[in-house]
Design an enzyme around this catalytic site. Structure first.
Site, short mmCIF file in Angstrom:
data_model
loop_
_atom_site.label_atom_id
_atom_site.label_comp_id
_atom_site.label_asym_id
_atom_site.label_seq_id
_atom_site.Cartn_x
_atom_site.Cartn_y
_atom_site.Cartn_z
N CYS A 10 0.83 -1.21 0.00
CA CYS A 10 0.00 0.00 0.00
C CYS A 10 0.86 1.26 0.00
O CYS A 10 1.69 1.47 0.89
CB CYS A 10 -0.92 -0.01 1.22
SG CYS A 10 -1.82 1.53 1.45
N CYS A 13 0.44 3.35 3.20
CA CYS A 13 1.17 2.76 4.33
C CYS A 13 2.66 3.10 4.23
O CYS A 13 3.32 3.37 5.24
CB CYS A 13 0.96 1.25 4.39
SG CYS A 13 -0.66 0.75 5.05
N ASP A 36 -1.66 16.31 -1.25
CA ASP A 36 -1.87 15.47 -2.43
C ASP A 36 -0.80 15.81 -3.48
O ASP A 36 -0.52 16.99 -3.73
CB ASP A 36 -3.27 15.69 -3.00
CG ASP A 36 -3.69 14.57 -3.95
OD1 ASP A 36 -4.63 13.83 -3.60
OD2 ASP A 36 -3.07 14.44 -5.02
N HIS A 52 -4.27 0.49 8.32
CA HIS A 52 -4.68 0.24 6.93
C HIS A 52 -6.12 -0.24 6.90
O HIS A 52 -6.41 -1.42 7.13
CB HIS A 52 -3.77 -0.78 6.25
CG HIS A 52 -4.17 -1.05 4.83
ND1 HIS A 52 -3.75 -0.26 3.78
CD2 HIS A 52 -5.00 -1.98 4.30
CE1 HIS A 52 -4.29 -0.71 2.66
NE2 HIS A 52 -5.07 -1.75 2.95
N ASN A 96 -13.69 9.16 -1.72
CA ASN A 96 -14.04 8.27 -2.81
C ASN A 96 -13.97 6.83 -2.31
O ASN A 96 -12.99 6.45 -1.64
CB ASN A 96 -13.07 8.47 -3.98
CG ASN A 96 -13.15 9.87 -4.56
OD1 ASN A 96 -14.22 10.46 -4.63
ND2 ASN A 96 -12.01 10.41 -4.96
N GLY A 102 -14.85 6.10 -7.60
CA GLY A 102 -13.69 6.85 -8.08
C GLY A 102 -12.45 6.72 -7.22
O GLY A 102 -11.53 7.52 -7.30
N HIS A 107 -6.47 2.77 0.52
CA HIS A 107 -6.22 3.03 1.95
C HIS A 107 -7.11 4.22 2.26
O HIS A 107 -6.96 5.28 1.60
CB HIS A 107 -4.74 3.33 2.18
CG HIS A 107 -4.35 3.58 3.60
ND1 HIS A 107 -3.30 2.93 4.24
CD2 HIS A 107 -4.85 4.45 4.53
CE1 HIS A 107 -3.19 3.38 5.48
NE2 HIS A 107 -4.11 4.32 5.68
N HIS A 109 -8.94 7.43 2.80
CA HIS A 109 -8.42 8.80 2.86
C HIS A 109 -9.55 9.79 2.62
O HIS A 109 -10.48 9.52 1.86
CB HIS A 109 -7.30 9.02 1.84
CG HIS A 109 -7.63 8.64 0.44
ND1 HIS A 109 -7.63 7.34 -0.01
CD2 HIS A 109 -8.00 9.39 -0.63
CE1 HIS A 109 -7.96 7.30 -1.28
NE2 HIS A 109 -8.20 8.55 -1.70
N HIS A 111 -10.09 13.54 1.24
CA HIS A 111 -9.54 14.71 0.57
C HIS A 111 -10.09 15.96 1.25
O HIS A 111 -11.29 16.05 1.50
CB HIS A 111 -10.02 14.76 -0.89
CG HIS A 111 -9.55 13.65 -1.76
ND1 HIS A 111 -8.51 13.81 -2.66
CD2 HIS A 111 -9.96 12.37 -1.91
CE1 HIS A 111 -8.33 12.67 -3.33
NE2 HIS A 111 -9.19 11.79 -2.89
#
Ligand code: 5GP
Ligand code: ZN
Length: 122
Positions: A10, A13, A36, A52, A96, A102, A107, A109, A111
């Site tokens: 990952c 990770c 990002d 994870h 997403n 999308g 993992h 997350h 945004h």
């Protein structure tokens, strides 16, 4: 704790472990946040659990405290990173989930995107 749970395949990770460099925004024992690599907006960073968890689809009651912590951090970090104050400013918070949602990196997350428009996307 996070290290025991890390998925060696990952990318996030590996970012948490420092094996892939990132521009860190925030870190504590449970949570990591970083810019990002491909920003859509003047401010665009990701908040992730160190554990994870593949996506929101795997989240249940056991994750309530962790998600609460992330939700509490989002507005604070958004302002620190340059999002302008609500209501003229504000930010977009997005998770997403799955292929049709999308999601590209599996993992979990969130945004956080903000700053003056127009944005590149979104
Ligand atoms: P998703 O499409 O899964 O919701 O979003 C994954 C995000 O991770 C994308 O916006 C992408 O730019 C970002 N990303 C992918 N690889 C890396 C990386 O190695 N470093 C950083 N900082 N961001 C990444
Ligand atoms: Zn991971």
């Amino acid at each position: 704790m996070s290290v025991l749970n890390a998925d060696p395949q990952c990318i996030f990770c590996k970012i948490i472990a420092g094996q892939i460099p990132s521009r860190k925004v925030y870190e504590d024992e449970d949570v990591f946040a970083f810019h990002d690599i491909n920003p859509w907006a003047p401010v665009h960073f990701l908040i992730i659990p160190k554990r994870h968890i593949p996506s929101m689809a795997q989240v249940g009651q056991a994750e309530e405290a962790l998600l609460g912590k992330i939700m509490g951090l989002a507005p604070k970090l958004a302002l620190e990173q340059g999002c302008e104050p609500y209501p003229q400013g504000g930010f977009r918070l997005l998770a997403n989930t799955g292929d049709q949602g999308g999601q590209e990196v599996h993992h979990l997350h969130f945004h956080v995107m903000g700053g003056p428009r127009p944005w590149l996307r979104g």
